[in-house]
Design a protein around this motif. Structure first.
Motif, PDB file in Angstrom:
ATOM      1  N   ARG A  15       0.914  -1.088  -0.065  1.00 42.28           N
ATOM      2  CA  ARG A  15       0.162  -0.075  -0.036  1.00 42.28           C
ATOM      3  C   ARG A  15       0.906   1.285  -0.078  1.00 42.28           C
ATOM      4  NH1 ARG A  15      -3.992  -1.879   3.376  1.00 42.28           N
ATOM      5  NH2 ARG A  15      -4.983  -2.081   1.474  1.00 42.28           N
ATOM      6  N   HIS A  16       1.924   1.073   0.532  1.00 41.46           N
ATOM      7  CA  HIS A  16       3.027   2.274   0.665  1.00 41.46           C
ATOM      8  C   HIS A  16       4.143   2.045   0.014  1.00 41.46           C
ATOM      9  CE1 HIS A  16      -0.130   4.086   3.563  1.00 41.46           C
ATOM     10  NE2 HIS A  16       0.178   3.086   4.381  1.00 41.46           N
ATOM     11  N   GLN A  17       4.451   0.843   0.106  1.00 38.40           N
ATOM     12  CA  GLN A  17       5.913   0.452  -0.663  1.00 38.40           C
ATOM     13  C   GLN A  17       5.792   0.646  -2.219  1.00 38.40           C
ATOM     14  OE1 GLN A  17       8.164  -2.986   0.185  1.00 38.40           O
ATOM     15  NE2 GLN A  17       7.024  -3.520   1.925  1.00 38.40           N
ATOM     16  N   ARG A  18       4.605   0.552  -2.863  1.00 34.94           N
ATOM     17  CA  ARG A  18       4.481   0.692  -4.181  1.00 34.94           C
ATOM     18  C   ARG A  18       5.051   2.011  -4.639  1.00 34.94           C
ATOM     19  NH1 ARG A  18      -1.036   2.876  -5.607  1.00 34.94           N
ATOM     20  NH2 ARG A  18      -2.000   3.572  -3.547  1.00 34.94           N
ATOM     21  N   HIS A  19       4.982   3.232  -3.808  1.00 39.29           N
ATOM     22  CA  HIS A  19       5.329   4.308  -4.230  1.00 39.29           C
ATOM     23  C   HIS A  19       6.863   4.465  -4.460  1.00 39.29           C
ATOM     24  CE1 HIS A  19       1.243   5.630  -3.813  1.00 39.29           C
ATOM     25  NE2 HIS A  19       1.198   5.379  -2.591  1.00 39.29           N
TER      26      HIS A  19
ATOM     27  N   LEU B   3       2.969 -11.827 -21.787  1.00 34.45           N
ATOM     28  CA  LEU B   3       2.336 -11.738 -20.365  1.00 34.45           C
ATOM     29  C   LEU B   3       3.483 -11.802 -19.547  1.00 34.45           C
ATOM     30  CD1 LEU B   3      -0.309 -11.821 -18.498  1.00 34.45           C
ATOM     31  CD2 LEU B   3       0.056 -14.672 -18.768  1.00 34.45           C
ATOM     32  N   GLU B   4       3.235 -10.744 -18.494  1.00 34.95           N
ATOM     33  CA  GLU B   4       4.051 -10.682 -17.192  1.00 34.95           C
ATOM     34  C   GLU B   4       3.213 -11.237 -16.031  1.00 34.95           C
ATOM     35  OE1 GLU B   4       7.194  -8.516 -14.370  1.00 34.95           O
ATOM     36  OE2 GLU B   4       5.984  -7.077 -15.776  1.00 34.95           O
ATOM     37  N   ILE B   5       3.706 -12.292 -15.183  1.00 37.33           N
ATOM     38  CA  ILE B   5       2.766 -12.759 -14.263  1.00 37.33           C
ATOM     39  C   ILE B   5       3.366 -12.210 -12.921  1.00 37.33           C
ATOM     40  CG2 ILE B   5       2.372 -14.670 -12.759  1.00 37.33           C
ATOM     41  CD1 ILE B   5       2.149 -16.336 -15.489  1.00 37.33           C
ATOM     42  N   GLY B   6       2.703 -11.543 -12.263  1.00 38.47           N
ATOM     43  CA  GLY B   6       3.188 -10.614 -10.922  1.00 38.47           C
ATOM     44  C   GLY B   6       3.733  -9.558 -11.733  1.00 38.47           C
ATOM     45  N   CYS B   7       3.208  -8.747 -12.280  1.00 35.47           N
ATOM     46  CA  CYS B   7       3.748  -7.591 -12.918  1.00 35.47           C
ATOM     47  C   CYS B   7       3.965  -6.436 -11.960  1.00 35.47           C
ATOM     48  CB  CYS B   7       2.707  -7.182 -14.088  1.00 35.47           C
ATOM     49  SG  CYS B   7       1.387  -6.588 -13.470  1.00 35.47           S
ATOM     50  N   GLY B   8       3.510  -6.247 -10.930  1.00 37.19           N
ATOM     51  CA  GLY B   8       3.991  -5.122 -10.003  1.00 37.19           C
ATOM     52  C   GLY B   8       3.344  -3.809 -10.431  1.00 37.19           C
ATOM     53  N   THR B   9       4.387  -2.762 -10.431  1.00 34.58           N
ATOM     54  CA  THR B   9       4.223  -1.358 -10.887  1.00 34.58           C
ATOM     55  C   THR B   9       4.229  -1.313 -12.283  1.00 34.58           C
ATOM     56  OG1 THR B   9       6.475  -1.247 -10.754  1.00 34.58           O
ATOM     57  CG2 THR B   9       5.514  -0.854  -8.827  1.00 34.58           C
ATOM     58  N   GLY B  10       4.245  -2.236 -12.949  1.00 39.50           N
ATOM     59  CA  GLY B  10       4.319  -2.204 -14.525  1.00 39.50           C
ATOM     60  C   GLY B  10       5.682  -1.992 -15.081  1.00 39.50           C
ATOM     61  N   ARG B  11       6.780  -1.579 -14.093  1.00 36.54           N
ATOM     62  CA  ARG B  11       8.005  -1.320 -14.817  1.00 36.54           C
ATOM     63  C   ARG B  11       8.690  -2.158 -15.714  1.00 36.54           C
ATOM     64  NH1 ARG B  11      13.403  -3.798 -15.263  1.00 36.54           N
ATOM     65  NH2 ARG B  11      14.951  -2.178 -14.658  1.00 36.54           N
ATOM     66  N   ASN B  12       8.564  -3.403 -15.851  1.00 40.90           N
ATOM     67  CA  ASN B  12       8.891  -4.231 -16.657  1.00 40.90           C
ATOM     68  C   ASN B  12       8.234  -4.068 -18.211  1.00 40.90           C
ATOM     69  OD1 ASN B  12      10.855  -5.325 -15.202  1.00 40.90           O
ATOM     70  ND2 ASN B  12       9.812  -6.885 -14.433  1.00 40.90           N
TER      71      ASN B  12
ATOM     72  N   THR C 144      -0.793   1.239  -9.461  1.00 41.44           N
ATOM     73  CA  THR C 144       0.513   2.045  -9.787  1.00 41.44           C
ATOM     74  C   THR C 144       0.849   1.651 -11.089  1.00 41.44           C
ATOM     75  OG1 THR C 144       1.113   2.098  -7.481  1.00 41.44           O
ATOM     76  CG2 THR C 144       2.925   2.140  -9.026  1.00 41.44           C
ATOM     77  N   ALA C 145       0.542   0.245 -11.461  1.00 46.25           N
ATOM     78  CA  ALA C 145       0.719   0.089 -12.877  1.00 46.25           C
ATOM     79  C   ALA C 145       0.204   0.845 -13.938  1.00 46.25           C
ATOM     80  CB  ALA C 145       0.719  -1.443 -13.174  1.00 46.25           C
ATOM     81  N   ARG C 146      -1.276   0.878 -13.547  1.00 45.93           N
ATOM     82  CA  ARG C 146      -2.092   1.481 -14.525  1.00 45.93           C
ATOM     83  C   ARG C 146      -1.747   2.921 -14.686  1.00 45.93           C
ATOM     84  NH1 ARG C 146      -6.195  -1.541 -11.481  1.00 45.93           N
ATOM     85  NH2 ARG C 146      -6.561  -3.270 -12.727  1.00 45.93           N
ATOM     86  N   ARG C 147      -1.421   3.823 -13.499  1.00 45.34           N
ATOM     87  CA  ARG C 147      -1.125   4.973 -13.593  1.00 45.34           C
ATOM     88  C   ARG C 147       0.350   5.312 -14.469  1.00 45.34           C
ATOM     89  NH1 ARG C 147      -1.542   6.013  -8.574  1.00 45.34           N
ATOM     90  NH2 ARG C 147       0.436   5.809  -7.828  1.00 45.34           N
ATOM     91  N   ASN C 148       1.100   4.247 -14.031  1.00 46.25           N
ATOM     92  CA  ASN C 148       2.536   4.490 -14.709  1.00 46.25           C
ATOM     93  C   ASN C 148       2.411   4.217 -16.182  1.00 46.25           C
ATOM     94  OD1 ASN C 148       4.032   4.917 -12.253  1.00 46.25           O
ATOM     95  ND2 ASN C 148       4.441   2.873 -12.065  1.00 46.25           N
TER      96      ASN C 148
END
Length: 219
Positions: A16-20, A49-58, A83-87
Motif C-alpha cells: 500500500r505504501h511501498q509501491r510508491h 504476459l508478465e505474471i506478477g507485474c507489480g508496478t508495470g516497470r517491466n 500504480t501500474a495503470r498510472r505508470n
C-alpha cells in the motif's frame, strides 16, 4: 471471493505504501531483469504476459523495446495494479498494456484477456514471494502458445557467494517475505517435461540470481 483471497490482502497491505518507492528501491538488487527483457525477442504481432507485474516497470520497458508485441500483465495486488495503470498512462502506453487482477496459480487467460496463450511469459522476482510458487510455474507453462517460451528471473541458490553475505542477504529478504527458490532448476525441468517443453537454467552473479527459460515446441 476476490482474486487471490488472503494472498491479495497480504500483498495489498505490504505494498500500500511501498509501491510508491518500489522501483527506486529495488533497482539496485533485482538483478537480471533488463537482460531478460533484452533477450526476449517476441515475434512481431505476438503477445507477452508478465505474471506478477507489480508496478508495470517491466511491461513498460517491454512495450518500448518491442512495439510490435501486445503486452499483458496480471497481479494479485490491486494496490500494485493501480500504480501500474498510472505508470502506463504516464508513459503513454495505456493502449498497449492491458492489466488485470488474478491469482498467478489459477487464472484463465481467455476470460481475463481473450487469449488462449502467449508467445512469451515473464516472471520477474515474483516466485520468491509466492508460497505455492510451483503452481505458478505450472500454470505459466500451460498458458504458453505453441513455440512460446517462459522466462524467469529471481533470486538464486547463492552457492558461489560468501557464507556471511548469504546469511545477511537471506535475513534481509525475509523481512519482505522473500524466499529464494534454490530448487527452481529441478522443478522447472520436471514441470517442463510434463508439458512437452524443454527447460534450461543459468546462474547469474555467482548464484545471486537465476535466469530460467522453458520453451514449448511449435505444433
Amino acid at each position: 471471493m476476490a482474486p487471490g483471497g488472503e494472498a491479495a490482502g497480504l500483498m495489498d497491505r505490504m505494498y500500500r505504501h511501498q509501491r510508491h518507492v518500489y522501483d527506486a528501491s529495488r533497482k539496485f538488487y533485482l538483478l537480471g531483469r533488463d537482460e531478460l527483457i533484452a533477450g526476449l525477442d517476441p515475434p512481431r504481432g505476438g503477445a507477452v504476459l508478465e505474471i506478477g507485474c507489480g508496478t508495470g516497470r517491466n511491461l513498460i520497458k517491454l512495450a518500448r523495446a518491442y512495439p510490435g508485441a501486445a503486452c499483458y500483465g496480471l497481479d494479485v495486488s490491486e494496490e500494485m495494479l493501480a500504480t501500474a495503470r498510472r505508470n502506463a498512462a504516464r508513459a503513454g502506453l495505456s493502449g498497449r498494456i492491458r492489466l488485470e487482477q488474478a491469482d498467478a496459480t489459477d487464472f484463465d487467460a481467455g476470460t481475463l484477456f481473450g487469449r488462449a496463450g502467449f508467445e512469451r511469459i515473464v516472471i520477474s522476482y515474483a516466485l520468491s514471494m509466492i508460497p505455492p510458487w510451483q503452481g505458478v510455474v505450472a500454470q505459466a507453462l500451460r498458458t504458453l502458445a505453441p513455440g512460446g517460451s517462459l522466462h524467469i528471473v529471481d533470486f538464486g541458490d547463492q552457492a558461489g557467494l560468501p557464507a556471511p553475505f548469504r546469511a545477511v542477504l537471506n535475513r534481509w529478504l525475509a523481512l519482505f517475505h522473500v524466499t529464494p527458490r534454490g530448487e527452481l532448476e529441478a522443478v522447472l525441468d520436471g514441470l517442463a517435461r510434463a508439458e512437452g517443453a524443454q527447460g534450461r537454467t543459468t546462474r547469474l552473479y555467482r548464484g545471486y540470481a537465476v535466469h530460467a527459460v522453458a520453451t514449448r515446441p511449435a505444433d
